[in-house]
Design an enzyme around this catalytic site. Structure first.
Site, PDB file in Angstrom:
ATOM      1  N   ASP A  37       0.846  -1.200   0.000  1.00 26.82           N
ATOM      2  CA  ASP A  37       0.000   0.000   0.000  1.00 26.82           C
ATOM      3  C   ASP A  37       0.881   1.249   0.000  1.00 26.82           C
ATOM      4  O   ASP A  37       0.542   2.258   0.588  1.00 26.82           O
ATOM      5  CB  ASP A  37      -0.918  -0.005   1.226  1.00 26.82           C
ATOM      6  CG  ASP A  37      -2.034   1.036   1.122  1.00 26.82           C
ATOM      7  OD1 ASP A  37      -2.449   1.347  -0.016  1.00 26.82           O
ATOM      8  OD2 ASP A  37      -2.476   1.551   2.165  1.00 26.82           O
ATOM      9  N   ASP A  60       3.018   2.675   8.332  1.00 27.48           N
ATOM     10  CA  ASP A  60       1.804   1.910   8.015  1.00 27.48           C
ATOM     11  C   ASP A  60       2.139   0.639   7.235  1.00 27.48           C
ATOM     12  O   ASP A  60       1.712   0.448   6.096  1.00 27.48           O
ATOM     13  CB  ASP A  60       0.797   2.761   7.236  1.00 27.48           C
ATOM     14  CG  ASP A  60       0.234   3.899   8.062  1.00 27.48           C
ATOM     15  OD1 ASP A  60       0.235   3.785   9.302  1.00 27.48           O
ATOM     16  OD2 ASP A  60      -0.194   4.904   7.468  1.00 27.48           O
TER      17      ASP A  60
END
Length: 281
Positions: free
Chosen positions: A194, A211
């Site tokens: 991502d 993240d």
């Protein structure tokens, strides 16, 4: 001596979590209740009693799966506390990544188990990247739905996201991010999955990747698809910033090259250096 009751533990953390202090509006209390539920408060209490953190100050970001807070340890040094929300919507999102990861094969049960596994997964991914000397926050501890890690920023706030940064040399920054993709695959055996301008922080001109919870191992069934997506996202962003872009196939060739090729290249470099030294003599 009897163990402290929940009320006594709550009183202890209430003094050390700014968000729990009084004089809050109804909306604020509802939001805090969603993040600081009973189980989460007891997990934070555990961190405090272990001497890992002393206070939880203010939120620095709200993501898809959790909230990140600026915290400090007993010495006053900054830390980031990521609290993964335990709502049904979060569970539905993370379940796909947990079920598809070979490291968590066999995880079943209620949404709490999946959320705990998700927090553990992000800690494990950070640990892999950090051990491979790649630019991610240093992981400190994980327990249930709470992850403690290095804080990327200063007393004024977190470092800016890549999307909000004016780059002096876009190509140089691009090359560093591409190196993260390649070395992440080869050394940490992970693919972020991502990667974008939203989860890269710029610390003193250098990218720090955050993240990483959805990162999958390189042997996962969809790892190559995630690698394609990361390369596509990064090339799109940096092309718009004027960087010299590398062909996606070239990046993937670097990822998939046998380790022997690296050793041969290193030996070749050493041989060239020795030849240069002999010529100088």
């Amino acid at each position: 001596m009897p163990a402290p009751s929940y009320e006594e533990k709550y009183a202890y953390v209430e003094k050390r979590i700014d968000a729990l202090k009084t004089n809050k509006t109804g909306d604020e209390r509802q939001t805090e209740g969603e993040v600081f539920d009973r189980k989460t408060l007891m997990t934070i209490y555990g961190f405090m009693k272990k001497g890992l953190i002393d206070r939880v100050h203010y939120p620095v970001s709200t993501g898809k799966e959790g909230n990140v807070f600026y915290a400090t340890d007993p010495d006053g040094d900054p830390l980031a506390l990521k609290i993964f929300r335990t709502s049904t919507s979060t569970f539905k999102r993370v379940a796909t990544y947990i079920e598809g990861d070979p490291r968590f094969r066999g995880i079943t049960g209620n949404r709490w188990k999946f959320i705990y596994a998700w927090a553990s997964k992000e800690f494990s991914n950070l640990d892999r990247y950090y051990d491979s000397e790649l630019p991610v926050p240093e992981p400190v501890a994980v327990d249930q739905n709470c992850l403690l890690m290095e804080y990327v920023g200063d007393e004024t706030g977190p470092c800016p996201q890549l999307k909000d940064t004016i780059l002096e040399d876009p190509t140089d920054t691009y090359d560093e991010v591409v190196s993260f993709i390649i070395d992440g695959w080869r050394d940490a055996h992970l693919v972020h999955g991502d990667l974008s301008e939203y989860n890269i922080l710029m610390e003193e001109g250098e990218p720090v990747i955050i993240d990483v919870g959805q990162a999958m191992t390189a042997d996962s069934f969809n790892a190559k698809d995630l690698l394609d997506r990361d390369i596509r996202n990064i090339n799109r962003f940096f092309k718009n910033r004027g960087a010299e872009i590398i062909d996606p196939e070239t990046i993937k060739e670097e990822c998939f090259a046998p380790e022997d090729d690296d050793e041969d290249a290193e030996e070749e470099d050493e041989y060239d250096e020795e030849e240069d030294e002999e010529e100088e003599e």
